[in-house]
Design an enzyme around this catalytic site. Structure first.
Site, PDB file in Angstrom:
ATOM      1  N   HIS A   1       0.814  -1.203   0.000  1.00  0.00           N
ATOM      2  CA  HIS A   1       0.000   0.000   0.000  1.00  0.00           C
ATOM      3  C   HIS A   1       0.859   1.269   0.000  1.00  0.00           C
ATOM      4  CE1 HIS A   1      -2.810  -3.104   1.044  1.00  0.00           C
ATOM      5  NE2 HIS A   1      -3.810  -2.266   0.884  1.00  0.00           N
TER       6      HIS A   1
ATOM      7  N   ASP B   1      -4.202  -2.294  12.144  1.00  0.00           N
ATOM      8  CA  ASP B   1      -4.514  -1.948  10.754  1.00  0.00           C
ATOM      9  C   ASP B   1      -4.796  -3.251  10.029  1.00  0.00           C
ATOM     10  OD1 ASP B   1      -4.679  -1.045   8.167  1.00  0.00           O
ATOM     11  OD2 ASP B   1      -2.598  -0.370   8.019  1.00  0.00           O
TER      12      ASP B   1
ATOM     13  N   TRP C   1     -17.655 -16.748   8.615  1.00  0.00           N
ATOM     14  CA  TRP C   1     -18.957 -16.076   8.640  1.00  0.00           C
ATOM     15  C   TRP C   1     -18.947 -14.820   9.497  1.00  0.00           C
ATOM     16  CZ3 TRP C   1     -17.839 -21.038  10.150  1.00  0.00           C
ATOM     17  CH2 TRP C   1     -17.762 -21.289  11.528  1.00  0.00           C
ATOM     18  N   LYS C   2     -18.071 -14.779  10.506  1.00  0.00           N
ATOM     19  CA  LYS C   2     -18.015 -13.594  11.370  1.00  0.00           C
ATOM     20  C   LYS C   2     -17.425 -12.398  10.601  1.00  0.00           C
ATOM     21  CE  LYS C   2     -17.594 -16.311  15.614  1.00  0.00           C
ATOM     22  NZ  LYS C   2     -16.786 -16.611  16.811  1.00  0.00           N
TER      23      LYS C   2
ATOM     24  N   GLY D   1       1.120  -3.038  15.948  1.00  0.00           N
ATOM     25  CA  GLY D   1       1.996  -1.900  15.670  1.00  0.00           C
ATOM     26  C   GLY D   1       3.430  -2.113  16.106  1.00  0.00           C
TER      27      GLY D   1
END
Length: 339
Positions: free
Chosen positions: A49, A178, A230-231, A309
């Site tokens: 990213h 994140d 599914w959660k 982090g």
């Protein structure tokens, strides 16, 4: 086949990217910010990213999907809650602006929320969690995306991987979660592809509807695996609902009807840590949780448990010293674009 890696210093990358963004018509201040954020993401080891996204970002600029001169503007205000319209401007520029506004509202009201519509990809969502934490704010942020995951039990993608960020300021290093609601963000899957590696766990479905660790097969149809099965499917849908309702913007359903992933909806919620007047207590409570989690015997000898982090901070320190490992293929493309 894996691309060779090349080591790039932070300053050199930032210089090249600034030149690139200026070439494509960005105002100097915006070019500086875009170069800084892409370079910082790469410094933190999130190439998927950071630098890897630059060529696609430029393609979107060339095709007019991103308005380089547009910026987010406030359209409605409800005290500590505001709605903003990104006007299809650059996602990073809009995201920094809305994060800063949510921080400003939090400093005034204790809590501030900015819901943003009609914006573009914010690249690494964690950037804005770190940014809010640097200003003394706890944050909760999320975005919807194009559909790239099937709802649990379905064959076709109807859900976005809807990145979700939570950050907590801390003197010894911020806590920053994140995560995408897919097992792997698609930028990360592509990162494995560039390195010629398999995923460590199944990350999506192949063309035969079977779970796969092969990035090539997953990227063929872009059907990711929701976290928690599914959660994660339910969580993705809820985040899309919240982002759409709070911003009065596009849902994943509407985004799916566009040629590209543009005009997405996001939420920036900040809480001022100063509100509680007990910073010392907060630091001790965080450390208590971190120490308790660290003090566990690892399954594999030599491994370690990390708080969200923590590895980012280690990677940042390492890459500052040694340079940032970047795909030679990607870096060559960026240099060509900047020339």
């Amino acid at each position: 086949m894996a691309s060779d890696l090349t080591q790039i210093t932070f300053d050199h990358m930032q210089e090249v990217l600034r030149k690139l963004f200026l070439k494509y018509g960005f105002a100097p201040g915006k070019a500086d910010l875009l170069a800084k954020i892409h370079s910082e993401s790469t410094l933190d080891g999130v190439n998927s990213h950071g630098i890897n996204r630059v060529p696609l970002f430029i393609t979107y600029v060339e095709k007019g999907y991103i308005d380089i001169n547009a910026e987010a503007e406030k359209v409605e205000s409800f005290g500590s809650i505001e709605r903003w319209d990104g006007q299809l401007g650059p996602g990073i520029i809009n995201a920094i602006k809305c994060t800063d506004r949510a921080v400003e509202l939090a400093k005034t009201h204790g809590m501030g929320l900015v819901a943003l519509r009609n914006t573009n990809h914010w690249m690494r969502g964690g950037t804005y969690g770190w940014h809010a934490a640097d200003q003394g704010c706890i944050s909760i942020m999320f975005t919807n995306t194009q559909p790239n995951m099937p709802p649990w039990g379905g064959k076709e993608s109807r859900l976005g991987n809807n990145p979700f960020i939570v950050s907590i300021p801390r003197e010894e290093g911020h806590v920053v979660l994140d995560m995408a609601i897919s097992q792997f963000a698609f930028g990360k899957i592509n990162d494995y592809r560039l390195k010629g590696k398999k995923l460590p766990f199944p990350g999506g479905y192949d063309d035969k509807d079977q779970l796969s660790t092969d990035p090539e097969k997953i990227l063929l149809k872009e059907r990711g695996l929701p976290i928690g099965y599914w959660k994660g499917s339910a969580l993705s849908m809820i985040l899309d609902m919240l982002a759409t309702l709070l911003s009065a913007g596009n849902s994943t359903s509407k985004i799916s009807g566009k040629d590209r992933e543009v005009g997405i909806s996001q939420v920036y919620l900040c809480i001022s840590q100063e509100l509680f007047h007990d910073k010392g207590l907060q630091e001790r409570l965080l450390q208590e949780i971190i120490d308790y989690t660290h003090d566990v015997e690892p399954i594999n000898e030599g491994d370690k448990v990390y708080y969200p982090g923590e590895r980012t901070l280690q990677t940042r320190t390492k890459n500052k010293k040694e340079g940032m490992p970047v795909s030679h293929e990607v870096w060559t493309k960026v240099i060509e674009l900047a020339s």
